[in-house]
Design a protein around this motif. Sequence first.
Motif, mmCIF file in Angstrom:
data_model
loop_
_atom_site.group_PDB
_atom_site.id
_atom_site.type_symbol
_atom_site.label_atom_id
_atom_site.label_comp_id
_atom_site.label_asym_id
_atom_site.label_seq_id
_atom_site.Cartn_x
_atom_site.Cartn_y
_atom_site.Cartn_z
ATOM 1 N N SER A 186 42.089 34.118 47.075
ATOM 2 C CA SER A 186 41.006 34.757 45.961
ATOM 3 C C SER A 186 40.028 33.763 45.509
ATOM 4 O O SER A 186 39.136 34.159 44.709
ATOM 5 C CB SER A 186 41.946 35.534 44.932
ATOM 6 N N ILE A 187 40.474 32.448 45.492
ATOM 7 C CA ILE A 187 39.302 31.728 44.985
ATOM 8 C C ILE A 187 38.163 31.630 45.731
ATOM 9 O O ILE A 187 37.045 30.949 45.497
ATOM 10 C CB ILE A 187 39.939 30.295 44.815
ATOM 11 N N ARG B 206 38.697 26.517 28.449
ATOM 12 C CA ARG B 206 37.646 26.630 29.364
ATOM 13 C C ARG B 206 37.090 28.245 29.368
ATOM 14 O O ARG B 206 37.859 29.161 28.864
ATOM 15 C CB ARG B 206 38.061 26.529 30.929
ATOM 16 N N SER B 207 35.865 28.360 29.819
ATOM 17 C CA SER B 207 35.264 29.818 30.031
ATOM 18 C C SER B 207 36.443 30.432 30.930
ATOM 19 O O SER B 207 36.792 30.041 31.823
ATOM 20 C CB SER B 207 34.082 29.873 30.383
ATOM 21 N N ALA B 208 36.417 31.792 30.667
ATOM 22 C CA ALA B 208 37.205 32.775 31.529
ATOM 23 C C ALA B 208 36.475 32.747 32.933
ATOM 24 O O ALA B 208 35.411 32.798 33.031
ATOM 25 C CB ALA B 208 37.127 34.210 31.099
ATOM 26 N N GLU B 209 37.183 32.780 34.206
ATOM 27 C CA GLU B 209 36.782 32.823 35.418
ATOM 28 C C GLU B 209 37.385 34.070 35.897
ATOM 29 O O GLU B 209 38.529 34.509 35.944
ATOM 30 C CB GLU B 209 37.021 31.731 36.319
ATOM 31 N N VAL B 210 36.563 35.079 36.720
ATOM 32 C CA VAL B 210 36.968 36.168 37.237
ATOM 33 C C VAL B 210 37.082 36.201 38.627
ATOM 34 O O VAL B 210 36.232 35.660 39.555
ATOM 35 C CB VAL B 210 36.059 37.363 36.831
ATOM 36 N N TYR B 211 38.181 36.700 39.125
ATOM 37 C CA TYR B 211 38.606 36.528 40.861
ATOM 38 C C TYR B 211 38.948 37.826 41.212
ATOM 39 O O TYR B 211 39.103 39.042 40.419
ATOM 40 C CB TYR B 211 39.770 35.710 40.952
ATOM 41 N N ASN B 212 39.032 38.305 42.504
ATOM 42 C CA ASN B 212 39.283 39.613 43.093
ATOM 43 C C ASN B 212 40.466 39.515 43.836
ATOM 44 O O ASN B 212 40.576 38.799 44.934
ATOM 45 C CB ASN B 212 38.103 40.204 43.897
ATOM 46 N N GLY B 213 41.591 40.430 43.578
ATOM 47 C CA GLY B 213 42.679 40.534 44.230
ATOM 48 C C GLY B 213 42.747 41.220 45.465
ATOM 49 O O GLY B 213 43.610 41.335 46.088
ATOM 50 N N GLU B 214 41.705 41.982 45.899
ATOM 51 C CA GLU B 214 41.720 42.818 46.919
ATOM 52 C C GLU B 214 41.780 41.909 48.352
ATOM 53 O O GLU B 214 41.475 40.892 48.457
ATOM 54 C CB GLU B 214 40.144 43.277 47.082
ATOM 55 N N SER B 215 42.331 42.460 49.233
ATOM 56 C CA SER B 215 42.371 41.810 50.652
ATOM 57 C C SER B 215 41.399 41.322 51.414
ATOM 58 O O SER B 215 41.373 40.500 52.152
ATOM 59 C CB SER B 215 43.399 42.828 51.488
ATOM 60 N N GLY B 216 40.221 42.199 51.193
ATOM 61 C CA GLY B 216 39.168 41.791 52.077
ATOM 62 C C GLY B 216 38.966 42.451 53.222
ATOM 63 O O GLY B 216 38.039 42.494 54.027
ATOM 64 N N THR C 283 48.778 33.569 48.871
ATOM 65 C CA THR C 283 47.460 33.267 48.941
ATOM 66 C C THR C 283 47.069 32.814 47.687
ATOM 67 O O THR C 283 47.744 32.941 46.427
ATOM 68 C CB THR C 283 46.588 34.515 49.189
ATOM 69 N N LEU C 284 46.200 31.773 47.728
ATOM 70 C CA LEU C 284 45.916 30.862 46.506
ATOM 71 C C LEU C 284 44.991 31.869 45.629
ATOM 72 O O LEU C 284 43.847 31.997 45.827
ATOM 73 C CB LEU C 284 45.142 29.663 47.100
ATOM 74 N N GLU C 285 45.612 32.143 44.376
ATOM 75 C CA GLU C 285 44.762 33.067 43.564
ATOM 76 C C GLU C 285 43.975 32.168 42.473
ATOM 77 O O GLU C 285 43.016 32.509 41.841
ATOM 78 C CB GLU C 285 45.839 33.837 42.970
#
Length: 270
Positions: free
Chosen positions: A17-18, A223-233, A248-250
């Motif tokens: 996810s990164i 720190r400021s919030a960072e947004v990530y996506n947990g969808e598989s792709g 998987t690395l979140e």
Amino acid sequence: MDSSAVNANVTIDDFDSILKYDVQAQWQTPDPSSPSFDPPSTPWVMGTYHQTSEKNATVRLNFTGPAVYIYGGSGPSYGSYEIQIDGWSGIYSASGSQNASTAHLLFGSSNLTYASHQLVLRNLGARGNDTGGIFLLDSLQTTIQLAQAGATVGNTTYQEDDPALKYDGKWDSNKSPNFSGGGTSYTQADKASVSLSFRGSAVYVFGDKKNNHGLYSVVLDNRSAEVYNGESGCSGALGVTCEQMKPTLEYLASNLDDSLHTYASRTLRA
């Protein structure tokens, strides 16, 4: 890079996810949850890849460290791609007369400053003498510094049921031999959160990936919030059945000082 320091190489898989794909639907992947999925029979890390024939299909990575290496496909079907790191850019080709039998080194740099960097990878399709226009991403590798020269380092693993993890909101559990420690915690609630206070120079957070997963934010300390996506792709016919249950690395952060740190993650509704 300070080779005398205690350094570690971190492999970032294409499903992690990164990595942020601008348009996930432009990329095709295998289905890790298919009964026929057989990672050892492939040259790819964890048996997965992201492949695209779309011009300008883009993936991004923010990382801290002095080195980065990118691996993927090479052969007659492949074309050109652009790499951008901060204010620098270069154009390369993965086209070749024969398909590589192992993941091909598409780009490497070990002379970056030990600082935060922004990497952008963009498919350019067929250019010049290219015989194809496909781009395939397998994995990336970065180098992080864990401690100064002569120090002794170790890893502490917190499973999802460790009392050091503080949950807020409704969470459920799931058991599978695919998960680290045999289990995982999950939630379908908006703004459900989990936090951990720790001392260490780096933190890694792992989870699974599925197309019915969504967005989440991470805050480390102040720190400021960072947004990530947990969808598989996965896209197209694979639908919501596509899942990567192997870890998987979140989230990843490194070069932290020796003070007490707090990691907090919260679900977000799209």
